[in-house]
Design a protein around this motif. Structure first.
Motif, mmCIF file in Angstrom:
data_model
loop_
_atom_site.group_PDB
_atom_site.id
_atom_site.type_symbol
_atom_site.label_atom_id
_atom_site.label_comp_id
_atom_site.label_asym_id
_atom_site.label_seq_id
_atom_site.Cartn_x
_atom_site.Cartn_y
_atom_site.Cartn_z
ATOM 1 N N ALA A 28 0.782 -1.256 -0.109
ATOM 2 C CA ALA A 28 -0.044 0.000 -0.229
ATOM 3 C C ALA A 28 0.748 1.346 0.153
ATOM 4 C CB ALA A 28 -0.766 -0.086 1.159
ATOM 5 N N VAL A 72 -4.166 4.863 6.306
ATOM 6 C CA VAL A 72 -3.740 3.474 5.473
ATOM 7 C C VAL A 72 -3.714 2.307 6.591
ATOM 8 C CG1 VAL A 72 -2.320 2.454 3.950
ATOM 9 C CG2 VAL A 72 -2.782 4.704 3.532
ATOM 10 N N GLN A 108 -9.128 8.092 -1.427
ATOM 11 C CA GLN A 108 -7.985 7.776 -2.013
ATOM 12 C C GLN A 108 -6.915 6.891 -1.396
ATOM 13 O OE1 GLN A 108 -6.744 12.119 -2.338
ATOM 14 N NE2 GLN A 108 -7.869 12.376 -4.243
ATOM 15 N N GLN A 109 -6.898 7.012 -0.134
ATOM 16 C CA GLN A 109 -5.956 6.274 0.771
ATOM 17 C C GLN A 109 -6.698 4.900 0.541
ATOM 18 O OE1 GLN A 109 -3.451 7.161 2.117
ATOM 19 N NE2 GLN A 109 -3.309 9.269 2.304
ATOM 20 N N SER A 110 -8.303 4.582 0.545
ATOM 21 C CA SER A 110 -8.748 3.427 0.679
ATOM 22 C C SER A 110 -8.358 2.693 -0.763
ATOM 23 C CB SER A 110 -10.078 3.630 0.789
ATOM 24 O OG SER A 110 -10.387 4.059 2.081
ATOM 25 N N GLN A 111 -8.420 3.481 -1.848
ATOM 26 C CA GLN A 111 -8.111 3.271 -3.175
ATOM 27 C C GLN A 111 -6.647 2.478 -3.309
ATOM 28 O OE1 GLN A 111 -10.053 2.627 -5.799
ATOM 29 N NE2 GLN A 111 -8.464 1.863 -7.061
ATOM 30 N N ARG A 112 -5.737 3.009 -2.486
ATOM 31 C CA ARG A 112 -4.484 2.511 -2.439
ATOM 32 C C ARG A 112 -4.178 1.370 -1.946
ATOM 33 N NH1 ARG A 112 -0.032 6.483 0.089
ATOM 34 N NH2 ARG A 112 -0.813 8.022 -1.622
ATOM 35 N N THR A 114 -6.852 -0.917 -1.562
ATOM 36 C CA THR A 114 -7.513 -1.763 -2.617
ATOM 37 C C THR A 114 -6.799 -2.213 -3.731
ATOM 38 O OG1 THR A 114 -9.800 -0.513 -2.227
ATOM 39 C CG2 THR A 114 -9.626 -2.179 -4.011
ATOM 40 N N ASP A 115 -5.892 -1.348 -4.145
ATOM 41 C CA ASP A 115 -4.742 -1.715 -5.185
ATOM 42 C C ASP A 115 -3.958 -2.716 -4.915
ATOM 43 O OD1 ASP A 115 -6.050 -0.057 -7.142
ATOM 44 O OD2 ASP A 115 -4.658 1.517 -6.694
ATOM 45 N N THR A 153 -1.749 11.787 -3.257
ATOM 46 C CA THR A 153 -2.789 11.064 -3.469
ATOM 47 C C THR A 153 -2.798 10.074 -4.218
ATOM 48 O OG1 THR A 153 -3.843 12.436 -4.970
ATOM 49 C CG2 THR A 153 -4.033 13.100 -2.513
ATOM 50 N N SER A 155 -2.124 6.043 -5.782
ATOM 51 C CA SER A 155 -2.126 4.877 -5.352
ATOM 52 C C SER A 155 -0.748 4.123 -5.946
ATOM 53 C CB SER A 155 -3.105 3.806 -6.131
ATOM 54 O OG SER A 155 -3.056 4.043 -7.519
ATOM 55 N N GLU A 158 -0.265 4.082 -9.501
ATOM 56 C CA GLU A 158 -0.336 5.346 -10.270
ATOM 57 C C GLU A 158 1.235 5.629 -9.835
ATOM 58 O OE1 GLU A 158 -4.893 6.603 -9.611
ATOM 59 O OE2 GLU A 158 -3.631 7.115 -8.484
#
Length: 403
Positions: A28, A72, A108-112, A114-115, A153, A155, A158
């Motif tokens: 993460a 995170v 945005q933190q949750s998307q990181r 999730t990735d 912000t 991930s 990204e």
């Protein structure tokens, strides 16, 4: 004998679970090394945490290095240690997203996270329709969104894509005229030494004039990069940009500072970016700590300025201007630095905010002595920096507004 075997099996299971949890945090984007994993296992054994809250605070005290990492960590902790209320939230994160709006910081933190959890599936596990959809997203519009996205912000995926784009960026500084001359048939000045040498070949009967022109070279580039806690995400990406510059041209000197000044020019000269960043991390002892800008600039002016800034060098100062010592002695050192170089460019990630004001004491002390004041928080800001420095610059230019 049996209780000891059960205790050993329990410790082994504990170490395995903590190791997998650390891998999730590392994927993460958090820096969690094997030393912290070992310390976390020992801390849990010593504390004897029997409740979920005790377990959380013990692990967070060992694995967290900055307060900005707590969102995170909290989401990873609830997910990994079986929070039943998190299922609906994770299902919402897996739904398709549009790029029309700017997501909230917590999204945005949750998307990181999730990735990190679902971004490493094997190709054979993905259906054919999903492959086509992923290929369709690799368009110009997605790259345009990535260029305008803040480094803080992004991930994990990204950030990896942004690093690939940074490797292709260059900084075309305009050439400057030196006092040295080189032979040129169309030059306006007669090269006396070359003319006399040429006359000896013909016995002095016929003297052919050899003309010359001034030599133009790229000026040296000196970079002073802040690596304090508030500058951590931006400094890491900017170091990748500096690695590309160092391997593209000569006379690039890079220094990083937090509570002390460190010269990392030699480490960045390695062709492999991963090896270079590993050597940089080993050389820096004060990463993500406090900031003593005045003390570090004083050391640079005393030890390095005369040997590096003597040939019309351009200085890039990357910092947010938040000094721990409230700008004590910073104005004098900035004035000396500005008078020693050709021009001084200050790159500040805080300029990404619309209502930025020069209220901190460090910012007020530094701002009067810079020639350019530009933002550096995403890929577009780096591209704009290259376009700005590609044109001829003069001393004491008007400070470019941040909006």
């Amino acid at each position: 004998m049996l209780p000891s075997l059960e205790a050993a099996a329990s410790r082994e299971k504990l170490a395995e679970n903590v190791m997998h949890f650390a891998r999730l945090l590392r994927a993460a984007g958090m820096r969690v090394g094997p030393d912290r994993v070992i310390d976390c296992v020992r801390a849990l054994e010593i504390a004897g945490a029997g409740r979920r809250d005790d377990w959380y605070w013990t692990m967070s005290a060992v694995l967290l290095s900055r307060e900005e990492q707590r969102p995170v960590f909290d989401q990873a902790f609830r997910l990994f240690w079986r929070d039943p209320k998190l299922t609906e939230k994770m299902m919402q994160l897996l739904l398709p997203k549009t790029y029309g709006r700017t997501p909230k910081p917590e999204e945005q933190q949750s998307q990181r996270l999730t990735d990190a959890l679902f971004g490493q599936k094997k190709p054979e596990e993905q259906p054919e329709e999903q492959k086509v959809e992923m290929d369709a997203q690799l368009t110009f519009s997605s790259r345009e969104v990535l260029q305008r996205m803040d480094f803080d912000t992004m991930s994990a995926a990204e950030l990896a894509e942004a690093k690939k784009m940074i490797r292709q960026l260059r900084l075309p500084l305009p050439r400057i005229r030196t006092r040295r001359h080189a032979p040129d048939a169309r030059g306006a000045r007669v090269h006396l030494r070359a003319t006399l040498r040429e006359s000896l070949r013909g016995g002095g009967d016929v003297i052919r004039l050899v003309r010359s022109r001034p030599v133009e070279v790229h000026p040296p580039l000196v970079v002073l990069c802040d690596i304090s806690g508030s500058m951590n995400p931006y400094a890491r990406m900017f170091l990748h940009f500096l690695h590309a510059l160092t391997n593209d041209r000569d006379r690039v000197h890079t220094f990083v500072f937090g509570t002390r000044l460190t010269n990392i020019t030699r480490q960045l000269r390695h062709r492999d970016v991963d090896v270079a960043m590993t050597r940089v991390a080993d050389a820096i002892k004060d990463w993500s700590g406090g900031t003593r800008i005045g003390v570090c600039l004083r050391e640079f002016n005393w030890r390095w300025a005369r040997r590096l800034l003597g040939q019309n060098a351009c200085v890039l100062l990357v910092s947010d201007g938040l000094d721990r010592e409230a700008g004590e002695g910073l104005g004098e050192e900035m004035e000396r630095l500005a008078k020693s170089c050709r021009y001084l460019v200050w790159l500040n990630p805080l300029l990404r905010y619309d209502r930025f004001e020069a209220k901190p004491a460090g910012v007020r002390a530094m701002l009067p002595h810079v020639d350019l004041f530009l933002p550096v928080h995403n890929l577009k800001s780096l591209v704009d920096l290259a376009h700005t420095l590609s044109r001829p610059l003069t001393r004491k230019m008007e400070t470019i507004a941040w909006r």
